[in-house]
Design a protein around this motif. Structure first.
Motif, mmCIF file in Angstrom:
data_model
loop_
_atom_site.group_PDB
_atom_site.id
_atom_site.type_symbol
_atom_site.label_atom_id
_atom_site.label_comp_id
_atom_site.label_asym_id
_atom_site.label_seq_id
_atom_site.Cartn_x
_atom_site.Cartn_y
_atom_site.Cartn_z
ATOM 1 N N GLN A 17 0.834 -1.212 0.000
ATOM 2 C CA GLN A 17 0.000 0.000 0.000
ATOM 3 C C GLN A 17 0.868 1.260 0.000
ATOM 4 O O GLN A 17 0.630 2.184 -0.771
ATOM 5 C CB GLN A 17 -0.814 0.013 1.290
ATOM 6 C CG GLN A 17 -2.282 -0.130 1.085
ATOM 7 C CD GLN A 17 -2.992 -0.054 2.428
ATOM 8 O OE1 GLN A 17 -2.449 -0.430 3.468
ATOM 9 N NE2 GLN A 17 -4.201 0.425 2.406
ATOM 10 N N MET A 18 1.876 1.260 0.869
ATOM 11 C CA MET A 18 2.738 2.450 0.958
ATOM 12 C C MET A 18 3.498 2.669 -0.345
ATOM 13 O O MET A 18 3.606 3.797 -0.840
ATOM 14 C CB MET A 18 3.762 2.291 2.093
ATOM 15 C CG MET A 18 3.241 2.736 3.425
ATOM 16 S SD MET A 18 4.554 3.202 4.570
ATOM 17 C CE MET A 18 5.538 1.759 4.685
ATOM 18 N N ALA A 19 4.018 1.574 -0.914
ATOM 19 C CA ALA A 19 4.804 1.703 -2.151
ATOM 20 C C ALA A 19 3.932 2.252 -3.271
ATOM 21 O O ALA A 19 4.359 3.119 -4.040
ATOM 22 C CB ALA A 19 5.404 0.349 -2.536
ATOM 23 N N LEU A 20 2.690 1.756 -3.341
ATOM 24 C CA LEU A 20 1.804 2.235 -4.409
ATOM 25 C C LEU A 20 1.408 3.693 -4.199
ATOM 26 O O LEU A 20 1.358 4.477 -5.148
ATOM 27 C CB LEU A 20 0.547 1.361 -4.494
ATOM 28 C CG LEU A 20 0.742 -0.041 -5.058
ATOM 29 C CD1 LEU A 20 -0.603 -0.743 -5.187
ATOM 30 C CD2 LEU A 20 1.436 -0.018 -6.409
ATOM 31 N N ALA A 21 1.153 4.062 -2.952
ATOM 32 C CA ALA A 21 0.793 5.461 -2.661
ATOM 33 C C ALA A 21 1.972 6.375 -2.998
ATOM 34 O O ALA A 21 1.804 7.431 -3.617
ATOM 35 C CB ALA A 21 0.398 5.610 -1.196
ATOM 36 N N ASN A 22 3.174 5.942 -2.626
ATOM 37 C CA ASN A 22 4.362 6.761 -2.929
ATOM 38 C C ASN A 22 4.566 6.887 -4.432
ATOM 39 O O ASN A 22 4.904 7.945 -4.946
ATOM 40 C CB ASN A 22 5.605 6.159 -2.261
ATOM 41 C CG ASN A 22 5.631 6.445 -0.765
ATOM 42 O OD1 ASN A 22 5.092 7.447 -0.300
ATOM 43 N ND2 ASN A 22 6.251 5.559 -0.008
ATOM 44 N N LYS A 23 4.338 5.783 -5.124
ATOM 45 C CA LYS A 23 4.525 5.773 -6.583
ATOM 46 C C LYS A 23 3.500 6.694 -7.264
ATOM 47 O O LYS A 23 3.817 7.376 -8.240
ATOM 48 C CB LYS A 23 4.365 4.329 -7.082
ATOM 49 C CG LYS A 23 4.644 4.100 -8.519
ATOM 50 C CD LYS A 23 6.086 3.656 -8.692
ATOM 51 C CE LYS A 23 6.409 3.441 -10.152
ATOM 52 N NZ LYS A 23 7.806 3.742 -10.436
ATOM 53 N N ALA A 24 2.281 6.703 -6.720
ATOM 54 C CA ALA A 24 1.246 7.573 -7.300
ATOM 55 C C ALA A 24 1.643 9.044 -7.141
ATOM 56 O O ALA A 24 1.377 9.868 -8.004
ATOM 57 C CB ALA A 24 -0.100 7.293 -6.629
ATOM 58 N N MET A 25 2.293 9.339 -6.011
ATOM 59 C CA MET A 25 2.678 10.737 -5.759
ATOM 60 C C MET A 25 3.964 11.114 -6.478
ATOM 61 O O MET A 25 4.209 12.276 -6.764
ATOM 62 C CB MET A 25 2.868 10.964 -4.250
ATOM 63 C CG MET A 25 1.577 10.901 -3.455
ATOM 64 S SD MET A 25 1.829 11.336 -1.719
ATOM 65 C CE MET A 25 2.422 9.803 -1.033
ATOM 66 N N HIS A 26 4.807 10.089 -6.736
ATOM 67 C CA HIS A 26 6.127 10.362 -7.326
ATOM 68 C C HIS A 26 6.488 9.175 -8.241
ATOM 69 O O HIS A 26 7.166 8.238 -7.812
ATOM 70 C CB HIS A 26 7.142 10.511 -6.175
ATOM 71 C CG HIS A 26 8.533 10.837 -6.586
ATOM 72 N ND1 HIS A 26 8.914 11.121 -7.874
ATOM 73 C CD2 HIS A 26 9.669 10.927 -5.850
ATOM 74 C CE1 HIS A 26 10.207 11.365 -7.911
ATOM 75 N NE2 HIS A 26 10.692 11.249 -6.701
ATOM 76 N N PRO A 27 6.016 9.217 -9.490
ATOM 77 C CA PRO A 27 6.142 8.050 -10.377
ATOM 78 C C PRO A 27 7.577 7.563 -10.617
ATOM 79 O O PRO A 27 7.772 6.398 -10.938
ATOM 80 C CB PRO A 27 5.499 8.536 -11.683
ATOM 81 C CG PRO A 27 4.581 9.637 -11.276
ATOM 82 C CD PRO A 27 5.217 10.296 -10.095
ATOM 83 N N GLU A 28 8.550 8.435 -10.438
ATOM 84 C CA GLU A 28 9.938 7.974 -10.671
ATOM 85 C C GLU A 28 10.493 7.149 -9.509
ATOM 86 O O GLU A 28 11.537 6.529 -9.621
ATOM 87 C CB GLU A 28 10.856 9.183 -10.865
ATOM 88 C CG GLU A 28 10.812 9.757 -12.263
ATOM 89 C CD GLU A 28 11.535 11.085 -12.308
ATOM 90 O OE1 GLU A 28 12.694 11.149 -11.861
ATOM 91 O OE2 GLU A 28 10.915 12.049 -12.760
ATOM 92 N N LEU A 29 9.772 7.170 -8.415
ATOM 93 C CA LEU A 29 10.279 6.497 -7.210
ATOM 94 C C LEU A 29 10.082 4.976 -7.303
ATOM 95 O O LEU A 29 9.001 4.514 -7.643
ATOM 96 C CB LEU A 29 9.504 7.034 -5.998
ATOM 97 C CG LEU A 29 10.134 6.832 -4.632
ATOM 98 C CD1 LEU A 29 11.376 7.701 -4.474
ATOM 99 C CD2 LEU A 29 9.133 7.177 -3.540
ATOM 100 N N GLU A 30 11.135 4.220 -7.014
ATOM 101 C CA GLU A 30 11.024 2.762 -6.976
ATOM 102 C C GLU A 30 11.254 2.293 -5.549
ATOM 103 O O GLU A 30 12.205 2.735 -4.897
ATOM 104 C CB GLU A 30 12.082 2.100 -7.882
ATOM 105 C CG GLU A 30 11.968 2.464 -9.355
ATOM 106 C CD GLU A 30 10.668 1.989 -10.006
ATOM 107 O OE1 GLU A 30 9.933 1.194 -9.401
ATOM 108 O OE2 GLU A 30 10.386 2.448 -11.135
ATOM 109 N N THR A 31 10.398 1.385 -5.076
ATOM 110 C CA THR A 31 10.621 0.800 -3.746
ATOM 111 C C THR A 31 11.166 -0.611 -3.921
ATOM 112 O O THR A 31 10.571 -1.426 -4.628
ATOM 113 C CB THR A 31 9.317 0.766 -2.930
ATOM 114 O OG1 THR A 31 8.778 2.089 -2.868
ATOM 115 C CG2 THR A 31 9.568 0.275 -1.522
#
Ligand code: COA
Length: 158
Positions: free
Chosen positions: A100-114
């Protein structure tokens, strides 16, 4: 240079956290261990105290930088110019939360990879909460935490 941010509450850091960080050093050139605010938790150590503990533990390790931030992880990552987040996973419930956190972060910052690393089996039962209980009620936690953390916890809780 491959850099990752390893964010967490670290209240306190456990041998599980340290194990992930040490193993990740074989993959990344530099790790930023970032003490963050998890609004769902009431920490016993202040942010500064957690930074001090981590700095003492990683003293003399030039590839590790300890830092602290408030606000969103994505904003912190942008500010540091880093696009990789590293997290450890112990079990299925961690997986759901992390997903959930990784997807939320990705939605806010698409370049971010977890990137996730599996916690080693011998640490998969650990949690900061359990360790705080063990210390508070006089148990032995030396297999679970660094001696620096054990001393600080005893001072704080007993
Ligand atoms: N082995 C064993 N145990 C481990 C472990 C490992 N490798 N890694 C973590 N743990 C345990 C910890 O001891 C801790 O136990 P606890 O729940 O009893 O406290 C638990 O797993 C997770 O803690 P930790 O990894 O220290 O941090 P967290 O899950 O609280 O961190 C943040 C979450 C801080 C990364 C997240 O809240 C965040 O990004 N906050 C910033 C605000 C933000 O951007 N929010 C939106 C996110 S989508």
């Amino acid at each position: 240079m491959k850099t990752a941010i390893c964010p967490g509450s670290f209240d306190p850091p456990t041998n599980g956290h340290l194990n992930i960080i040490e193993r990740a050093l074989k993959i990344f050139d530099r790790l930023i261990v970032a003490v963050a605010v998890n609004t769902a938790k009431q920490p016993i150590f202040t942010g500064e105290e957690r930074v001090d503990l981590l700095q003492e533990i990683f003293d003399g390790q030039p590839k590790i930088q300890v830092d602290r931030f408030e606000g969103l992880l994505v904003d912190y990552a942008k500010g540091r110019g880093v696009t990789t987040i590293l997290r450890g996973i112990r079990n299925m419930s961690d997986y759901e939360y992390e997903f959930q956190m990784a997807l939320a972060n990705k939605a806010m910052h698409p370049e971010l990879e977890t990137i996730f690393m599996m916690t080693e089996g011998r640490y998969s039962h650990l949690s900061s909460t359990i360790i705080k209980d063990v210390i508070q009620y006089g148990g032995k936690a030396s297999e679970m935490i660094h001696p620096i953390v054990e001393a600080a916890l005893k001072k704080k809780l007993r």
